[in-house]
Motif scaffolding. Structure first.
Motif, mmCIF file in Angstrom:
data_model
loop_
_atom_site.group_PDB
_atom_site.id
_atom_site.type_symbol
_atom_site.label_atom_id
_atom_site.label_comp_id
_atom_site.label_asym_id
_atom_site.label_seq_id
_atom_site.Cartn_x
_atom_site.Cartn_y
_atom_site.Cartn_z
ATOM 1 N N ALA A 397 34.759 67.188 -22.605
ATOM 2 C CA ALA A 397 35.852 66.841 -23.528
ATOM 3 C C ALA A 397 35.553 67.335 -24.936
ATOM 4 N N ARG A 398 34.316 67.164 -25.390
ATOM 5 C CA ARG A 398 33.955 67.644 -26.731
ATOM 6 C C ARG A 398 34.075 69.167 -26.832
ATOM 7 N N GLU A 399 33.600 69.856 -25.794
ATOM 8 C CA GLU A 399 33.640 71.317 -25.812
ATOM 9 C C GLU A 399 35.073 71.840 -25.849
ATOM 10 N N LEU A 400 35.989 71.124 -25.183
ATOM 11 C CA LEU A 400 37.375 71.568 -25.119
ATOM 12 C C LEU A 400 38.238 70.964 -26.227
ATOM 13 N N GLY A 401 37.661 70.040 -26.984
ATOM 14 C CA GLY A 401 38.435 69.384 -28.027
ATOM 15 C C GLY A 401 39.495 68.457 -27.470
ATOM 16 N N LEU A 402 39.207 67.802 -26.335
ATOM 17 C CA LEU A 402 40.166 66.925 -25.675
ATOM 18 C C LEU A 402 39.744 65.465 -25.783
ATOM 19 N N ASP A 403 40.720 64.576 -25.682
ATOM 20 C CA ASP A 403 40.456 63.141 -25.586
ATOM 21 C C ASP A 403 39.713 62.892 -24.264
ATOM 22 N N PRO A 404 38.542 62.241 -24.299
ATOM 23 C CA PRO A 404 37.771 62.041 -23.066
ATOM 24 C C PRO A 404 38.499 61.195 -22.017
ATOM 25 N N LEU A 405 39.346 60.265 -22.429
ATOM 26 C CA LEU A 405 40.091 59.480 -21.444
ATOM 27 C C LEU A 405 41.206 60.302 -20.816
ATOM 28 N N ARG A 406 41.872 61.124 -21.601
ATOM 29 C CA ARG A 406 42.907 61.991 -21.027
ATOM 30 C C ARG A 406 42.289 62.999 -20.043
ATOM 31 N N LEU A 407 41.104 63.503 -20.389
ATOM 32 C CA LEU A 407 40.412 64.414 -19.464
ATOM 33 C C LEU A 407 40.163 63.726 -18.129
ATOM 34 N N ARG A 408 39.719 62.485 -18.177
ATOM 35 C CA ARG A 408 39.449 61.754 -16.933
ATOM 36 C C ARG A 408 40.746 61.470 -16.164
ATOM 37 N N LEU A 409 41.795 61.076 -16.877
ATOM 38 C CA LEU A 409 43.064 60.791 -16.208
ATOM 39 C C LEU A 409 43.635 62.044 -15.546
ATOM 40 N N ARG A 410 43.453 63.183 -16.191
ATOM 41 C CA ARG A 410 43.971 64.426 -15.617
ATOM 42 C C ARG A 410 43.265 64.768 -14.294
ATOM 43 N N LEU A 445 47.207 56.052 -25.729
ATOM 44 C CA LEU A 445 47.470 57.121 -24.772
ATOM 45 C C LEU A 445 48.949 57.497 -24.856
ATOM 46 N N PRO A 446 49.286 58.777 -24.739
ATOM 47 C CA PRO A 446 50.692 59.198 -24.768
ATOM 48 C C PRO A 446 51.460 58.606 -23.587
ATOM 49 N N PRO A 447 52.777 58.506 -23.694
ATOM 50 C CA PRO A 447 53.577 57.914 -22.615
ATOM 51 C C PRO A 447 53.369 58.563 -21.253
ATOM 52 N N GLU A 448 53.221 59.898 -21.236
ATOM 53 C CA GLU A 448 53.049 60.559 -19.944
ATOM 54 C C GLU A 448 51.749 60.160 -19.250
ATOM 55 N N TYR A 449 50.731 59.802 -20.030
ATOM 56 C CA TYR A 449 49.468 59.340 -19.439
ATOM 57 C C TYR A 449 49.575 57.868 -19.029
ATOM 58 N N LEU A 450 50.336 57.099 -19.780
ATOM 59 C CA LEU A 450 50.544 55.694 -19.404
ATOM 60 C C LEU A 450 51.399 55.584 -18.154
ATOM 61 N N ALA A 451 52.200 56.615 -17.871
ATOM 62 C CA ALA A 451 53.061 56.602 -16.688
ATOM 63 C C ALA A 451 52.338 57.054 -15.427
ATOM 64 N N MET A 452 51.131 57.549 -15.567
ATOM 65 C CA MET A 452 50.368 57.984 -14.391
ATOM 66 C C MET A 452 50.018 56.808 -13.499
ATOM 67 N N SER A 453 49.789 57.097 -12.237
ATOM 68 C CA SER A 453 49.350 56.057 -11.308
ATOM 69 C C SER A 453 48.402 56.685 -10.296
ATOM 70 N N SER A 454 47.750 55.816 -9.532
ATOM 71 C CA SER A 454 46.802 56.282 -8.511
ATOM 72 C C SER A 454 47.486 56.643 -7.207
ATOM 73 N N GLU A 456 50.265 58.846 -7.123
ATOM 74 C CA GLU A 456 50.859 60.162 -7.198
ATOM 75 C C GLU A 456 50.228 60.937 -8.339
ATOM 76 N N ARG A 457 50.334 62.258 -8.271
ATOM 77 C CA ARG A 457 49.719 63.118 -9.279
ATOM 78 C C ARG A 457 50.809 63.926 -9.971
ATOM 79 N N PRO A 458 51.327 63.441 -11.095
ATOM 80 C CA PRO A 458 52.360 64.191 -11.807
ATOM 81 C C PRO A 458 51.771 65.355 -12.580
ATOM 82 N N GLU A 459 52.589 66.340 -12.879
ATOM 83 C CA GLU A 459 52.137 67.451 -13.714
ATOM 84 C C GLU A 459 52.129 66.998 -15.175
#
Length: 460
Positions: A397-410, A445-454, A456-459
């Motif tokens: 996450a640090r190397e890519l400049g991403l939120d570590p929780l969003r990286l895990r959720l993705r 977390l952005p709405p699209e990440y809060l809408a994720m679930s275990s 289904e895998r949305p884009e």
């Protein structure tokens, strides 16, 4: 015999009979708590049968050496010493704890024969009337050595030309003909070729001592019918009974293990180390025998959590998707197997973590070195792997400049995903756990990440 099986009363656990939860989510007193706080709990050291003898060990002063001569005459001259036990007195001197579940070969001696593989390895047991006499007798044993090259690093142990310390001819455990426990899923080289970035990390741990309040030990009492009653602080009563019977060459019915009270274990008291020698001392003298580690022995020679070294190489896309993961993991078993081959298998089973990655390549080595043997400790084979995997996710996450929780959720696995072990994931719930954790600490977390679930895998 007759009878019927009574269905589990789920209403009790759900609290339906009482209008609320009666067990789950409710403080429940431990069954042994009152005995502990009132001092009525009986530990093995509370056993002081008449005629009790004491066992102490003369241990190796070398990491790796050939034994040229063992002189026990000085020990026999100590007043109160009753017997000196060497490997020649042990009916079946070679064993491995996990042979009871089909793991072999037998690679550890109860007492060393022609060589020692770690500093502190037991060579001679001294049985005496008092603990002081047994300790003095053990100190007077003289061992002549020829030093051999010691291997103290896992990668050095596997390097070409390294001194071979194991009688099996290799410094690693063999899994179905392979030098390591392996996972192969997809095409990891193709995944690396597709990736925008390749990010690597190396993670390691040191051996961790359990340090229980109560040292490892037991008291063995011969019975009138010829059986031996073993009062032990073992965490694995049937492992102790069956392995001790095999070492002594007696039927399991000739032994009775009285356990259940452990003054701190955490996995460190599943190995069968003290009971065989205490039983042998009782058999040879016809008297009760006590063998308990001193505090220094507990810290030096009891099994530790294995030191591990883990290399992780990830192929990642700029948006954070992990498309390839290669893991090389080394478990330092020390000089003997004990539970480490099983722990290494557990480590492999835990890779590549709770993430769906299309290309995975894992090699997990159980490596032998001239160190104190490692063995079980809570979550062994998984705990250090988790530390490495999640540390690496933060690194990515640090190397890519991403939120570590969003990286895990993705990358989190969802129900129905194929895991690298070719098992379908189910009951995952990782997405919801991360979302709840984020809410608890105020991590937006952005709405699209809060809408994720275990499920289904949305884009994203």
């Amino acid at each position: 015999m007759g009878g019927r099986i009574t269905p589990i009363d789920t209403a009790y656990f759900k609290g339906e009979r009482a209008g609320g939860f009666s067990v789950i989510g409710t403080p429940v007193q431990r069954s042994d708590a009152r005995g502990h706080v009132t001092g009525r709990t009986v530990f093995f050291e509370d056993m002081t049968p008449p005629g009790l003898t004491h066992v102490k060990i003369h241990r190796s002063a070398r990491h790796h050496a050939r034994i040229d001569r063992v002189d026990v005459s000085g020990a026999l001259e100590v007043p109160g010493v009753l017997r000196v036990i060497t490997h020649e007195d042990v009916p079946n001197n070679w064993y491995v704890v996990l042979r009871l579940i089909g793991v072999g070969p037998d690679d550890e001696p109860v007492l060393a024969e022609d060589r020692v593989l770690y500093r502190g390895e037991p060579i001679v047991a001294v049985v005496a009337e008092t603990e002081e006499a047994a300790r003095e007798g053990a100190a007077r044993v003289v061992v002549d050595y020829t030093d051999l090259p010691a291997v103290l690093d896992v990668e050095e142990a596997l390097a070409e030309g390294a001194p071979i310390i194991k009688q099996a001819g290799a410094n690693h455990f063999v899994y179905e003909g392979h030098p390591c426990r392996r996972i192969r899923f997809g095409d990891v080289e193709r995944g690396f070729a597709q990736a925008d970035r390749i990010i690597e990390g190396r993670y390691s741990s040191s051996p961790i001592e359990h340090a229980p309040a109560e040292p490892t030990g037991c008291v063995v009492v011969p019975q009138g019918d010829g059986r031996l009653r073993i009062h032990s602080n073992t965490q694995a009563a049937f492992f102790t009974l069956d392995n001790t019977a095999l070492i002594l060459g007696v039927p399991p019915t000739g032994l009775r293990v009285v356990g259940g009270t452990v003054g701190g274990g955490f996995g460190g008291k599943v190995d069968v180390i003290v009971e065989p020698l205490a039983c042998l001392a009782a058999m040879l003298t016809g008297r009760p025998a006590k063998y308990v580690y001193s505090r220094s022995e507990e810290m030096q020679v009891s099994s530790t959590r294995a030191a591990e070294r883990i290399h992780i190489r990830d192929g990642v896309m700029a948006d954070g998707r992990i498309v390839a993961r290669q893991v090389t993991l080394y478990v330092d078993a020390g000089a003997y197997s004990r539970h480490s081959p099983y722990g290494t298998t557990k480590a492999a089973a835990h890779m590549p973590g709770p993430y769906t990655i299309p290309n995975v390549h894992v090699d997990c080595y159980c490596v032998y070195t001239n160190r104190t043997p490692s063995s079980a400790m809570r979550g062994f084979g998984v705990t250090i792997g988790d530390f490495a995997l999640e540390s690496h996710m933060d690194h990515v996450a640090r190397e890519l400049g991403l939120d570590p929780l969003r990286l895990r959720l993705r990358n989190a696995y969802r129900d129905g995903d194929m895991k690298a072990h070719r098992k379908i994931a189910s009951g995952t719930a990782l997405v919801e756990v991360i979302q709840s954790a984020a809410a608890l600490v105020g991590h937006d977390l952005p709405p699209e990440y809060l809408a994720m679930s275990s499920t289904e895998r949305p884009e994203v």
